[in-house]
Scaffold this motif. Structure first.
Motif, PDB file in Angstrom:
ATOM      1  N   SER A 480      52.559  35.227  36.099  1.00  0.00           N
ATOM      2  CA  SER A 480      53.734  34.364  35.966  1.00  0.00           C
ATOM      3  C   SER A 480      54.053  33.703  37.307  1.00  0.00           C
ATOM      4  O   SER A 480      53.674  34.215  38.371  1.00  0.00           O
ATOM      5  CB  SER A 480      54.924  35.186  35.482  1.00  0.00           C
ATOM      6  N   PRO A 481      54.772  32.562  37.293  1.00  0.00           N
ATOM      7  CA  PRO A 481      55.335  31.914  36.112  1.00  0.00           C
ATOM      8  C   PRO A 481      54.372  30.979  35.390  1.00  0.00           C
ATOM      9  O   PRO A 481      54.515  30.736  34.204  1.00  0.00           O
ATOM     10  CB  PRO A 481      56.502  31.113  36.697  1.00  0.00           C
ATOM     11  N   SER A 482      53.397  30.410  36.103  1.00  0.00           N
ATOM     12  CA  SER A 482      52.458  29.494  35.478  1.00  0.00           C
ATOM     13  C   SER A 482      51.165  29.490  36.257  1.00  0.00           C
ATOM     14  O   SER A 482      51.166  29.481  37.490  1.00  0.00           O
ATOM     15  CB  SER A 482      53.041  28.079  35.431  1.00  0.00           C
ATOM     16  N   VAL A 483      50.037  29.507  35.548  1.00  0.00           N
ATOM     17  CA  VAL A 483      48.722  29.532  36.184  1.00  0.00           C
ATOM     18  C   VAL A 483      48.236  28.103  36.403  1.00  0.00           C
ATOM     19  O   VAL A 483      48.341  27.253  35.516  1.00  0.00           O
ATOM     20  CB  VAL A 483      47.710  30.316  35.329  1.00  0.00           C
ATOM     21  N   CYS A 484      47.718  27.844  37.599  1.00  0.00           N
ATOM     22  CA  CYS A 484      47.202  26.517  37.945  1.00  0.00           C
ATOM     23  C   CYS A 484      45.680  26.444  37.903  1.00  0.00           C
ATOM     24  O   CYS A 484      45.113  25.369  37.691  1.00  0.00           O
ATOM     25  CB  CYS A 484      47.664  26.121  39.339  1.00  0.00           C
ATOM     26  N   SER A 485      45.011  27.581  38.144  1.00  0.00           N
ATOM     27  CA  SER A 485      43.550  27.568  38.207  1.00  0.00           C
ATOM     28  C   SER A 485      43.022  28.985  38.084  1.00  0.00           C
ATOM     29  O   SER A 485      43.715  29.946  38.439  1.00  0.00           O
ATOM     30  CB  SER A 485      43.088  26.961  39.535  1.00  0.00           C
ATOM     31  N   ILE A 486      41.799  29.109  37.567  1.00  0.00           N
ATOM     32  CA  ILE A 486      41.113  30.404  37.529  1.00  0.00           C
ATOM     33  C   ILE A 486      39.662  30.203  37.959  1.00  0.00           C
ATOM     34  O   ILE A 486      39.101  29.124  37.802  1.00  0.00           O
ATOM     35  CB  ILE A 486      41.154  31.056  36.125  1.00  0.00           C
ATOM     36  N   LYS A 487      39.042  31.256  38.490  1.00  0.00           N
ATOM     37  CA  LYS A 487      37.627  31.209  38.869  1.00  0.00           C
ATOM     38  C   LYS A 487      37.026  32.598  38.748  1.00  0.00           C
ATOM     39  O   LYS A 487      37.646  33.593  39.129  1.00  0.00           O
ATOM     40  CB  LYS A 487      37.452  30.711  40.308  1.00  0.00           C
ATOM     41  N   TRP A 488      35.801  32.670  38.207  1.00  0.00           N
ATOM     42  CA  TRP A 488      35.031  33.902  38.198  1.00  0.00           C
ATOM     43  C   TRP A 488      34.251  34.003  39.502  1.00  0.00           C
ATOM     44  O   TRP A 488      33.792  32.995  40.045  1.00  0.00           O
ATOM     45  CB  TRP A 488      34.047  33.914  37.039  1.00  0.00           C
ATOM     46  N   SER A 489      34.042  35.226  39.953  1.00  0.00           N
ATOM     47  CA  SER A 489      33.191  35.426  41.127  1.00  0.00           C
ATOM     48  C   SER A 489      31.726  35.302  40.710  1.00  0.00           C
ATOM     49  O   SER A 489      31.364  35.628  39.581  1.00  0.00           O
ATOM     50  CB  SER A 489      33.443  36.803  41.741  1.00  0.00           C
ATOM     51  N   PRO A 490      30.841  34.834  41.614  1.00  0.00           N
ATOM     52  CA  PRO A 490      29.407  34.718  41.307  1.00  0.00           C
ATOM     53  C   PRO A 490      28.701  36.050  41.519  1.00  0.00           C
ATOM     54  O   PRO A 490      27.673  36.138  42.187  1.00  0.00           O
ATOM     55  CB  PRO A 490      28.938  33.665  42.301  1.00  0.00           C
ATOM     56  N   THR A 491      29.268  37.110  40.937  1.00  0.00           N
ATOM     57  CA  THR A 491      28.773  38.470  41.173  1.00  0.00           C
ATOM     58  C   THR A 491      28.628  39.212  39.859  1.00  0.00           C
ATOM     59  O   THR A 491      29.100  38.765  38.816  1.00  0.00           O
ATOM     60  CB  THR A 491      29.740  39.237  42.088  1.00  0.00           C
TER      61      THR A 491
END
Length: 610
Positions: A480-491
């Motif tokens: 919260s309050p709001s998600v702007c971005s997500i990324k997975w690790s290259p692992t």
């Protein structure tokens, strides 16, 4: 509804997709369907300014102290800005702005707002400010003679300063008249011309100053890191540096855009080449030296990607996005004109592909035999890059697509504005899987490196983890309050770093970055260093480091395992909206909203970070 190849396409909607970074920057350099200036209010012409000896009929109007019932609210202003983005075709800017402004929750019927309302109100505001400044500049009992003001003066001065400018102009005009000159009116005087020359001189000085203006680098600064399941590691939050100091770090190189808004920026996966695409100009491929400090004293090798067969009369301008293939031998660029150009890494044009409208997204599969392209006419084309012909076409009936991602070499996912994620196999007419369940607008989605998990995030802070084995989301996380971005690790298993744990990172409007354990699906760390919404995050190729950029005009480089800040980069009054690592993970490109791209050299040794 999805319409497959062979049926009629949906009606064309003009738009400039990735022109988001262009509309957000206010550079006014958008091209294609979103580039024209708004002339809805041009019918109201400015009458000629009377000469001093002219006294036309006038009447007095008594205004109350507050001539509007109430001030314009933030919601009302946001509704006008949102409509302006849509009218100009800045679909992605409108979408991102709508998320942050929570536009769907504003109790205003936007359909009844007049077209061109925002530019019209701004122009009228300029005229009102000009009138007010002229009134203040006049004697109480005298006739008000309105001098025209330059818009730049109105933007950069308050009313009191404007009234002084007007008084000075009238004084100068009166002196010339007393010296036997002709009648002077307050139009474009010699003083104004001289003022314009001074402004141009200041602008040139500003451009040169920006060549040396850059960042302060803090080595090994730490900030607060919350560790899940144990006591938090507490250290000081670094104080942000002055935003106006000059570059003192030789391991930083700055590319100035000179008014060219950056649309996309990406390193070659195999060479030390950095591709930069501009919204209103051609793309360029820069050869980056291994020793960044040497770049300050030498000319850089650059390929300017010009397409002399394009409709743009000599340039494949108006770049919306670009993407390298997996071997780093080919670069694809998309344009507002609906053209995809394929270039060699040496800047040679190899092939052109055509869409009917602006290119929103471009993405190669890992093998490089397919190129996925989405255009603003709701059409998706999978191009066979061996034969350079269309392998598959899908048309979405007035259903805007907001994201694409390859799952593997033969399947891909599309994010629709109706909060559904469709997964297709190449060559098949219907989706093999549809994910849905978010309560609010989906901001984006990402596959993990092996295509096993799909993570999607929403403006309400929800992050959902999906798999093909379940209809509902496997896990529901909250940031919260709001998600702007997500990324997975290259692992993790199946990656180049199989001995390292798979992680998921999320960035939020609260200024934090959270690192999630993908075995237990709980929070490992919370990086709390930014002061405003974090707009972009990216793991380094080995998963050891993370770059984060935010609205607070800072770019951080974190060491993932302990939250140590290796770098803190700050650019004057400009947010960060793109970050990209090179293949070795020792160089980072950051794109700031003021058209600046900085390349930062990094040491992977904790004790010798530059």
């Amino acid at each position: 509804m999805i319409e497959t190849q062979g049926k009629r396409d949906s009606p064309r909607q003009t738009g400039a997709g990735s022109a988001a970074a262009a509309a957000a920057s206010g550079s006014g350099s958008g091209s294609g369907s979103g580039s024209g200036s708004d002339d809805h209010d041009t019918a109201v012409s400015i009458p000629p300014v009377p000469r001093f000896n002219c006294r036309p009929f006038s009447r007095l109007i008594s205004f109350p102290n507050n001539d509007i019932l109430s001030d314009l609210t933030d919601d009302q202003l946001n509704a006008l800005i949102f409509q302006y983005f849509q009218e100009k075709g800045f679909e992605h800017a409108a979408f991102n702005f709508g998320i942050e402004a929570e536009i769907e929750d504003i109790p205003i019927d936007r359909s009844i707002i007049n077209k061109g309302a925002l530019p019209s109100f701004v122009r009228k505001g300029f005229r009102y400010t000009q009138l007010k400044a002229n009134v203040l500049a006049s004697d109480v009992n005298s006739f008000v003679e309105c001098c025209r003001l330059d818009p730049l003066d109105i933007i950069t001065n308050n009313v009191d300063s404007l009234s002084k400018i007007i008084k000075d102009r009238k004084e100068n005009a009166k002196k010339k008249d007393d010296d036997g000159g002709k009648d002077i009116y307050c139009g474009v005087s010699d003083q104004e011309k001289e003022s314009e020359k001074q402004k141009l001189g200041k602008q040139k000085e500003h451009v040169q100053d920006m060549r040396t203006q850059q960042v302060s680098m803090h080595s090994e600064d730490q900030c607060k890191v919350d560790v899940h399941g144990g006591p938090p590691l507490i250290a000081h939050t670094p104080s942000l540096p002055s935003m106006t100091h000059q570059v003192s770090d030789s391991n930083v190189y700055v590319f100035e855009g000179h008014g060219l808004q950056v649309a996309s920026c990406a390193w070659s996966p195999t060479d030390s080449l950095l591709a930069i695409g501009y919204f209103s100009s051609a793309a360029r491929i820069w050869k980056i030296s291994d020793d960044i400090s040497s770049m300050h004293s030498s000319l850089l090798s650059v390929y300017v990607l010009n397409d002399y067969n394009a409709k743009t009369d000599g340039q494949n301008g108006s770049i919306t996005n670009l993407a390298w293939n997996g071997e780093g031998e080919l670069l694809a660029t998309g344009s507002f004109e609906g053209q995809i150009s394929i270039w060699s890494k040496n800047g040679e044009l190899k092939k052109t592909l055509k869409h009917k409208d602006s290119i929103f997204f471009l993405e190669w599969n890992r093998k490089g035999d397919f190129l996925l392209a989405v255009s603003s006419d709701y059409k998706v084309i999978v191009w066979d890059t061996n034969k350079w012909e269309s392998k598959q076409e899908l048309a979405f009936n007035s259903e805007q697509l907001l994201g694409v991602a390859w799952r593997n070499d033969t399947s891909f996912a599309l994010l629709s504005e109706n909060q559904r994620i469709y997964v297709f196999n190449v060559g098949e007419r219907l989706p093999i899987k549809t994910f849905f369940g978010h309560q609010k607008v989906i901001g984006g989605f990402k596959w993990d490196p092996t295509g096993t998990f799909l993570a999607s995030y929403s403006i309400d802070g929800a992050i959902k983890i999906w798999t093909f084995n379940q209809r509902r989301s496997l896990h529901n996380l909250m940031h919260s309050p709001s998600v702007c971005s997500i990324k997975w690790s290259p692992t993790g298993p199946g990656t180049d770093n199989p001995d390292k744990q798979l992680l998921l990172a999320s960035a939020s409007t609260d200024g934090t970055v959270k690192i999630w354990d993908c075995n237990q699906w709980h929070i490992l760390y919370t990086f709390d260093g930014h002061r405003e919404p974090v707009t972009v995050i990216e793991f380094s190729p080995d998963g050891e480091l993370m770059a984060s950029g935010a609205d607070d005009q800072t770019l951080f480089v974190w060491r993932v395992k302990n939250g140590t800040i290796l770098r803190l980069c700050s650019c004057y009054e400009s947010m960060v909206y793109i970050v990209s690592w090179n293949r070795e993970g020792n160089k980072l490109a950051g794109v700031f909203e003021n058209d600046t791209v900085c390349v930062i050299g990094l040491s992977l040794d904790d004790s010798s970070a530059h």
